[in-house]
Structure formats: C-alpha cells, structure tokens
Design a protein around this motif. Structure first.
Motif, PDB file in Angstrom:
ATOM      1  N   ARG A  84       1.957   1.727  -3.340  1.00 48.18           N
ATOM      2  CA  ARG A  84       0.930   2.496  -4.564  1.00 48.18           C
ATOM      3  C   ARG A  84       0.707   3.944  -3.965  1.00 48.18           C
ATOM      4  O   ARG A  84       0.725   5.196  -4.865  1.00 48.18           O
ATOM      5  N   ASP A  85       0.737   4.159  -2.672  1.00 47.61           N
ATOM      6  CA  ASP A  85       0.551   5.555  -2.156  1.00 47.61           C
ATOM      7  C   ASP A  85       1.708   6.440  -2.566  1.00 47.61           C
ATOM      8  O   ASP A  85       1.406   7.860  -2.970  1.00 47.61           O
ATOM      9  N   SER A  86       2.785   6.131  -2.565  1.00 45.22           N
ATOM     10  CA  SER A  86       4.021   6.994  -2.738  1.00 45.22           C
ATOM     11  C   SER A  86       4.319   7.163  -4.195  1.00 45.22           C
ATOM     12  O   SER A  86       5.055   7.917  -4.816  1.00 45.22           O
TER      13      SER A  86
ATOM     14  N   GLU B 273       0.867  -1.090   0.056  1.00 40.70           N
ATOM     15  CA  GLU B 273      -0.056  -0.004   0.163  1.00 40.70           C
ATOM     16  C   GLU B 273       0.689   1.019   0.037  1.00 40.70           C
ATOM     17  O   GLU B 273       0.610   2.326  -0.834  1.00 40.70           O
TER      18      GLU B 273
END
Length: 123
Positions: free
Chosen positions: A19-21, A16
């Motif tokens: 994905r977020d960064s 996750e």
C-alpha cells in the motif's frame, strides 16, 4: 529448507508495504526460522518503479536462512511474470507476490520455478 508458514505480522507488514509503495513495486528478502518466514530484509540499493523492482545481488547477505523474496504487483496480478521467474532462483526457493488492493487475500506464494505453493499463516 522446507517452508510451511509465514508469520501473520510479517504478512501484514508486506501488505502495508505494498500500500505504501503503490503505484510502485517494492522488493525484499524473506528470512526463515524453523520453516517459518519471520523477517523481511530490505537491501541497500533497492529500486522500486511502477513496472518493476530490483535489488543489488551483491548486497544479499551470506545467510543460510534466506528463504526467498517478496515483491508487490501494483496491477493486482497474483501470478509471476517471466521476469519474476528469472529473478526467483537468484533469491531463494519461496517467493511471495503481494497485489493491489493489498487486502488479506491479495497475496500468493510460489516456488523458484513459478509454481503455486500453499503457505500457512501463523499467528
């Protein structure tokens, strides 16, 4: 210290974070207990960019349970770069690379010298 596994929840967190960064890299330290990676430490002063991520070694905890590091490769390459192989020994013995598209199979573990290492995912 012999590491034989990683907690499933920690692996999901790392995927996750990738994905977020994205499209930048992230980096953090992994802590172990009884040979299982269980926790992620994010250090103050950490910087993530599109082609690299760095942390301040002076911010590393004095902790015998730091197993290694985790960082992302937004390009999806699940092999350590020469910069990774130089970084690994400074942060522990075992290192995860999390790659695009950050699915359940988009990660690998390596030893400090850049050799692949099998790691069991533990519920």
């Amino acid at each position: 210290m012999n590491i034989h596994g990683i907690r499933h929840d920690l692996l999901l967190l790392l995927l996750e974070m990738g994905r977020d960064s994205h499209p930048n890299e992230f980096v953090g330290l992994l802590r172990e207990r009884d040979g299982i990676m269980e926790e992620l430490n994010l250090l103050p002063g950490t910087v993530g960019r599109g082609d690299s991520a760095s942390l301040l070694y002076t911010m590393m905890p004095l902790d015998t349970h730091v197993a290694g590091s985790a960082h992302s490769h937004p390009n999806g390459v699940l092999r350590p770069s020469s910069a990774d192989v130089n970084f690994f020994p400074r942060t522990g013995k075992y290192h995860l690379i999390i790659g695009y598209p950050y699915g359940k199979d988009n990660w690998r573990c390596f030893t400090a010298d850049g050799e692949p290492y099998d790691l069991e995912v533990i519920a």
